[in-house]
Design an enzyme around this catalytic site. Sequence first.
Site, PDB file in Angstrom:
ATOM      1  N   SER A 121      -5.581 -10.173  -5.317  1.00 45.69           N
ATOM      2  CA  SER A 121      -6.114  -8.716  -5.607  1.00 45.69           C
ATOM      3  C   SER A 121      -6.725  -9.048  -7.204  1.00 45.69           C
ATOM      4  O   SER A 121      -6.144  -9.655  -7.887  1.00 45.69           O
ATOM      5  CB  SER A 121      -4.912  -7.917  -5.896  1.00 45.69           C
ATOM      6  OG  SER A 121      -5.098  -6.770  -6.486  1.00 45.69           O
ATOM      7  N   TYR A 131       4.400  -5.905  -7.761  1.00 42.52           N
ATOM      8  CA  TYR A 131       3.392  -6.237  -6.807  1.00 42.52           C
ATOM      9  C   TYR A 131       2.342  -7.272  -7.215  1.00 42.52           C
ATOM     10  O   TYR A 131       1.966  -8.359  -6.742  1.00 42.52           O
ATOM     11  CB  TYR A 131       2.619  -5.001  -6.431  1.00 42.52           C
ATOM     12  CG  TYR A 131       1.572  -5.317  -5.443  1.00 42.52           C
ATOM     13  CD1 TYR A 131       1.335  -5.648  -4.392  1.00 42.52           C
ATOM     14  CD2 TYR A 131       0.146  -5.186  -6.109  1.00 42.52           C
ATOM     15  CE1 TYR A 131       0.276  -6.131  -3.747  1.00 42.52           C
ATOM     16  CE2 TYR A 131      -1.020  -5.467  -5.538  1.00 42.52           C
ATOM     17  CZ  TYR A 131      -0.937  -5.623  -4.128  1.00 42.52           C
ATOM     18  OH  TYR A 131      -2.097  -6.165  -3.447  1.00 42.52           O
ATOM     19  N   LYS A 187       1.391 -11.454  -6.731  1.00 39.13           N
ATOM     20  CA  LYS A 187       0.160 -11.922  -6.284  1.00 39.13           C
ATOM     21  C   LYS A 187      -0.135 -13.243  -6.924  1.00 39.13           C
ATOM     22  O   LYS A 187      -0.614 -14.183  -6.596  1.00 39.13           O
ATOM     23  CB  LYS A 187      -0.970 -10.943  -6.266  1.00 39.13           C
ATOM     24  CG  LYS A 187      -0.956  -9.929  -5.254  1.00 39.13           C
ATOM     25  CD  LYS A 187      -1.145 -10.526  -3.820  1.00 39.13           C
ATOM     26  CE  LYS A 187      -0.890  -9.537  -2.954  1.00 39.13           C
ATOM     27  NZ  LYS A 187      -1.083 -10.093  -1.311  1.00 39.13           N
TER      28      LYS A 187
HETATM   29  P1  NAD Z   1      -1.186  -3.302   4.987  1.00 40.13           P
HETATM   30  O1  NAD Z   1       0.073  -3.015   4.879  1.00 40.13           O
HETATM   31  O2  NAD Z   1      -2.054  -2.345   5.848  1.00 40.13           O
HETATM   32  O3  NAD Z   1      -1.356  -4.754   6.074  1.00 40.13           O
HETATM   33  C1  NAD Z   1      -0.266  -5.602   5.766  1.00 40.13           C
HETATM   34  C2  NAD Z   1       0.271  -6.067   7.214  1.00 40.13           C
HETATM   35  O4  NAD Z   1       0.947  -7.121   7.009  1.00 40.13           O
HETATM   36  C3  NAD Z   1       0.724  -5.100   7.965  1.00 40.13           C
HETATM   37  O5  NAD Z   1       0.126  -4.996   9.243  1.00 40.13           O
HETATM   38  C4  NAD Z   1       2.165  -5.357   7.924  1.00 40.13           C
HETATM   39  O6  NAD Z   1       2.799  -4.818   9.166  1.00 40.13           O
HETATM   40  C5  NAD Z   1       2.134  -6.886   7.920  1.00 40.13           C
HETATM   41  N1  NAD Z   1       3.485  -7.365   7.169  1.00 40.13           N
HETATM   42  C6  NAD Z   1       4.125  -7.101   6.082  1.00 40.13           C
HETATM   43  N2  NAD Z   1       5.111  -8.016   5.798  1.00 40.13           N
HETATM   44  C7  NAD Z   1       5.215  -8.625   6.939  1.00 40.13           C
HETATM   45  C8  NAD Z   1       6.055  -9.911   7.283  1.00 40.13           C
HETATM   46  N3  NAD Z   1       7.055 -10.199   6.187  1.00 40.13           N
HETATM   47  N4  NAD Z   1       5.849 -10.611   8.331  1.00 40.13           N
HETATM   48  C9  NAD Z   1       4.759 -10.326   9.122  1.00 40.13           C
HETATM   49  N5  NAD Z   1       3.990  -9.212   8.903  1.00 40.13           N
HETATM   50  C10 NAD Z   1       4.155  -8.484   7.784  1.00 40.13           C
HETATM   51  O7  NAD Z   1      -2.188  -4.146   3.895  1.00 40.13           O
HETATM   52  P2  NAD Z   1      -3.709  -4.080   3.791  1.00 40.13           P
HETATM   53  O8  NAD Z   1      -4.275  -3.086   2.769  1.00 40.13           O
HETATM   54  O9  NAD Z   1      -4.463  -4.613   4.938  1.00 40.13           O
HETATM   55  O10 NAD Z   1      -3.667  -5.485   2.628  1.00 40.13           O
HETATM   56  C11 NAD Z   1      -3.514  -6.828   3.169  1.00 40.13           C
HETATM   57  C12 NAD Z   1      -3.357  -7.646   2.399  1.00 40.13           C
HETATM   58  O11 NAD Z   1      -4.198  -7.597   1.069  1.00 40.13           O
HETATM   59  C13 NAD Z   1      -2.084  -7.318   1.427  1.00 40.13           C
HETATM   60  O12 NAD Z   1      -1.612  -8.950   1.260  1.00 40.13           O
HETATM   61  C14 NAD Z   1      -2.441  -6.843   0.150  1.00 40.13           C
HETATM   62  O13 NAD Z   1      -1.365  -7.228  -0.819  1.00 40.13           O
HETATM   63  C15 NAD Z   1      -3.693  -7.296  -0.046  1.00 40.13           C
HETATM   64  N6  NAD Z   1      -4.640  -6.179  -1.044  1.00 40.13           N
HETATM   65  C16 NAD Z   1      -4.987  -5.237  -0.564  1.00 40.13           C
HETATM   66  C17 NAD Z   1      -5.537  -4.389  -1.296  1.00 40.13           C
HETATM   67  C18 NAD Z   1      -5.845  -2.980  -0.857  1.00 40.13           C
HETATM   68  O14 NAD Z   1      -6.406  -2.308  -1.573  1.00 40.13           O
HETATM   69  N7  NAD Z   1      -5.745  -2.526   0.613  1.00 40.13           N
HETATM   70  C19 NAD Z   1      -6.082  -4.799  -2.511  1.00 40.13           C
HETATM   71  C20 NAD Z   1      -5.794  -6.046  -2.918  1.00 40.13           C
HETATM   72  C21 NAD Z   1      -5.039  -6.908  -2.180  1.00 40.13           C
HETATM   73  C1  UD1 Z   2      -4.153   0.441  -7.140  1.00 38.91           C
HETATM   74  C2  UD1 Z   2      -3.187  -0.526  -7.654  1.00 38.91           C
HETATM   75  C3  UD1 Z   2      -3.735  -2.102  -7.432  1.00 38.91           C
HETATM   76  C4  UD1 Z   2      -3.459  -2.392  -5.853  1.00 38.91           C
HETATM   77  C5  UD1 Z   2      -4.507  -1.251  -5.147  1.00 38.91           C
HETATM   78  C6  UD1 Z   2      -4.420  -1.335  -3.684  1.00 38.91           C
HETATM   79  C7  UD1 Z   2      -2.020   0.742  -9.555  1.00 38.91           C
HETATM   80  C8  UD1 Z   2      -2.126   0.938 -11.110  1.00 38.91           C
HETATM   81  N1  UD1 Z   2      -3.023  -0.245  -9.010  1.00 38.91           N
HETATM   82  O1  UD1 Z   2      -5.382  -0.027  -7.722  1.00 38.91           O
HETATM   83  O2  UD1 Z   2      -2.626  -2.677  -7.973  1.00 38.91           O
HETATM   84  O3  UD1 Z   2      -4.224  -3.549  -5.564  1.00 38.91           O
HETATM   85  O4  UD1 Z   2      -4.189  -0.007  -5.622  1.00 38.91           O
HETATM   86  O5  UD1 Z   2      -3.406  -0.872  -3.187  1.00 38.91           O
HETATM   87  O6  UD1 Z   2      -1.398   1.216  -8.924  1.00 38.91           O
HETATM   88  N2  UD1 Z   2      -6.676   8.081  -8.411  1.00 38.91           N
HETATM   89  C9  UD1 Z   2      -6.540   9.857  -8.941  1.00 38.91           C
HETATM   90  N3  UD1 Z   2      -5.988  10.488  -7.943  1.00 38.91           N
HETATM   91  C10 UD1 Z   2      -5.037   9.944  -6.969  1.00 38.91           C
HETATM   92  C11 UD1 Z   2      -5.146   8.552  -6.924  1.00 38.91           C
HETATM   93  C12 UD1 Z   2      -6.091   7.695  -7.504  1.00 38.91           C
HETATM   94  O7  UD1 Z   2      -7.469  10.039  -9.932  1.00 38.91           O
HETATM   95  O8  UD1 Z   2      -4.474  10.612  -6.360  1.00 38.91           O
HETATM   96  C13 UD1 Z   2      -7.312   7.293  -9.478  1.00 38.91           C
HETATM   97  C14 UD1 Z   2      -6.617   6.301 -10.215  1.00 38.91           C
HETATM   98  O9  UD1 Z   2      -6.079   6.947 -11.500  1.00 38.91           O
HETATM   99  C15 UD1 Z   2      -7.654   5.127 -10.501  1.00 38.91           C
HETATM  100  C16 UD1 Z   2      -8.483   5.460  -9.394  1.00 38.91           C
HETATM  101  O10 UD1 Z   2      -8.401   6.558  -8.794  1.00 38.91           O
HETATM  102  O11 UD1 Z   2      -8.247   5.354 -11.448  1.00 38.91           O
HETATM  103  C17 UD1 Z   2      -8.076   4.274  -8.046  1.00 38.91           C
HETATM  104  O12 UD1 Z   2      -6.707   4.720  -7.797  1.00 38.91           O
HETATM  105  P1  UD1 Z   2      -6.276   3.598  -6.505  1.00 38.91           P
HETATM  106  O13 UD1 Z   2      -7.128   3.997  -5.363  1.00 38.91           O
HETATM  107  O14 UD1 Z   2      -4.801   3.769  -6.334  1.00 38.91           O
HETATM  108  O15 UD1 Z   2      -6.656   2.016  -6.686  1.00 38.91           O
HETATM  109  P2  UD1 Z   2      -6.322   1.460  -8.125  1.00 38.91           P
HETATM  110  O16 UD1 Z   2      -5.636   2.182  -9.046  1.00 38.91           O
HETATM  111  O17 UD1 Z   2      -7.666   0.626  -8.670  1.00 38.91           O
END
Ligand code: NAD
Ligand code: UD1
Length: 347
Positions: free
Chosen positions: A125, A150, A154
């Site tokens: 991330s 979190y 990572k």
């Molecule tokens: P998500 O929660 O939708 O998907 C994660 C999946 O992993 C789920 O299907 C869950 O059931 C499975 N899982 C969790 N723990 C497990 C375990 N111990 N064993 C087997 N399966 C398990 O999340 P996502 O948004 O698809 O994110 C996927 C990856 O990307 C994560 O590692 C997350 O940290 C990373 N990531 C996500 C974002 C975002 O904004 N969504 C941003 C940066 C990084």
């Molecule tokens: C957040 C997490 C980041 C994580 C990512 C995906 C924090 C500080 N960061 O990123 O670690 O990898 O989600 O899960 O939590 N916002 C509003 N109103 C809302 C929600 C969000 O104004 O109801 C604003 C927030 O202040 C931010 C922007 O929208 O400025 C994006 O927020 P969000 O979607 O939560 O993503 P990040 O904060 O970038």
Amino acid sequence: MKMILVTGGAGYIGSHTVLSLLGHGYDVVVYDNLCNSSYECLRRVSLIAGRNFEFIEGDIRDTAKLSQVFDDFEISCVVHFAGLKSVSESIENPLKYYDFNVGGTNSLLSVMSKKGIRRLVFSSSATVYGEDAPVPCVESMPHGKMTNPYGRSKAMVEDILSDLAKSDEDWSITILRYFNPIGAHESGLIGEDPLGVPSNLMPYITQVAARRLPHLPILGNDYETSDGTCERDFIHVMDLAQGHVLAVAHEPKSGVDIFNLGTGKATSVMRMITEFERVTKVEIPTAIAEKRPGDLPQVWADITKAREVLGWEAKRSLGQMLQDAWRWQQKNPFGYRTEDSEKLDCS
Ligand code: NAD
Ligand code: UD1
């Protein structure tokens, strides 16, 4: 037949990536414990792709079950999404996050090591750049100071991967640092399905648009940015999925290679709202609210490396991201559930 093992393949990003891998002719085994996802999502992936894939319900911390998967299938590469991703939950329950994200990855790596499979693509991330990082974020920058477990989980996994690659040059590891993935597959059949009140901006906007929540809190409007609200690098989840397909195809020369996956452009919270209203013609009531601790004013990616080395670039516009997110919300008001099993609360 060589297969790609996708841990967490039933989740938001994993499911879109599985779809893209299938579309590019890869055979896939999904390994997921369904703790934050559902079998229905996988059924729909298969429906859209027009082909089947393997699914094993299991936990990455269960080394015996994981070992069996490597015995039963000829795995050539692992794409590792499985993990937990809620910042607030990680602050309340850090041990759970270190157990799933760090312990779980360690367990996966030890099984891969024993089975002689040393090709991994890992979901990291932009959070690892930390709170003082200059923008745009470049892969060569060191890890910054992180504000929550979190983010630290990572960064720890990135360090473990680096140590592992130094210990054995056969490891070929690609770390992908995502910026802000949003949107859904254009069919509206798969998308992001948060439980309860969303903490991220995009699902909050679509649930306000669907009138499941009364208004969107704008978390601070006096940041030093173009319009006072925070700016982020939002990227369409299908572009992100395509980045994984290219990462799987690309063998890094060194042990670990790191790529930012973003668009290289910053969009403010306020612009997200006005653009959503413009493309969907749905009004979003808002209210200015307290800043969220740990939020950074501006985050966006330098995407030069992914473009030059992977040949990858995000193609979908902001308008398309918002339209696709809205289509998914409209077609699936309760996500993969058939009814409103949880009461949403805006307090
Ligand atoms: P998500 O929660 O939708 O998907 C994660 C999946 O992993 C789920 O299907 C869950 O059931 C499975 N899982 C969790 N723990 C497990 C375990 N111990 N064993 C087997 N399966 C398990 O999340 P996502 O948004 O698809 O994110 C996927 C990856 O990307 C994560 O590692 C997350 O940290 C990373 N990531 C996500 C974002 C975002 O904004 N969504 C941003 C940066 C990084
Ligand atoms: C957040 C997490 C980041 C994580 C990512 C995906 C924090 C500080 N960061 O990123 O670690 O990898 O989600 O899960 O939590 N916002 C509003 N109103 C809302 C929600 C969000 O104004 O109801 C604003 C927030 O202040 C931010 C922007 O929208 O400025 C994006 O927020 P969000 O979607 O939560 O993503 P990040 O904060 O970038």
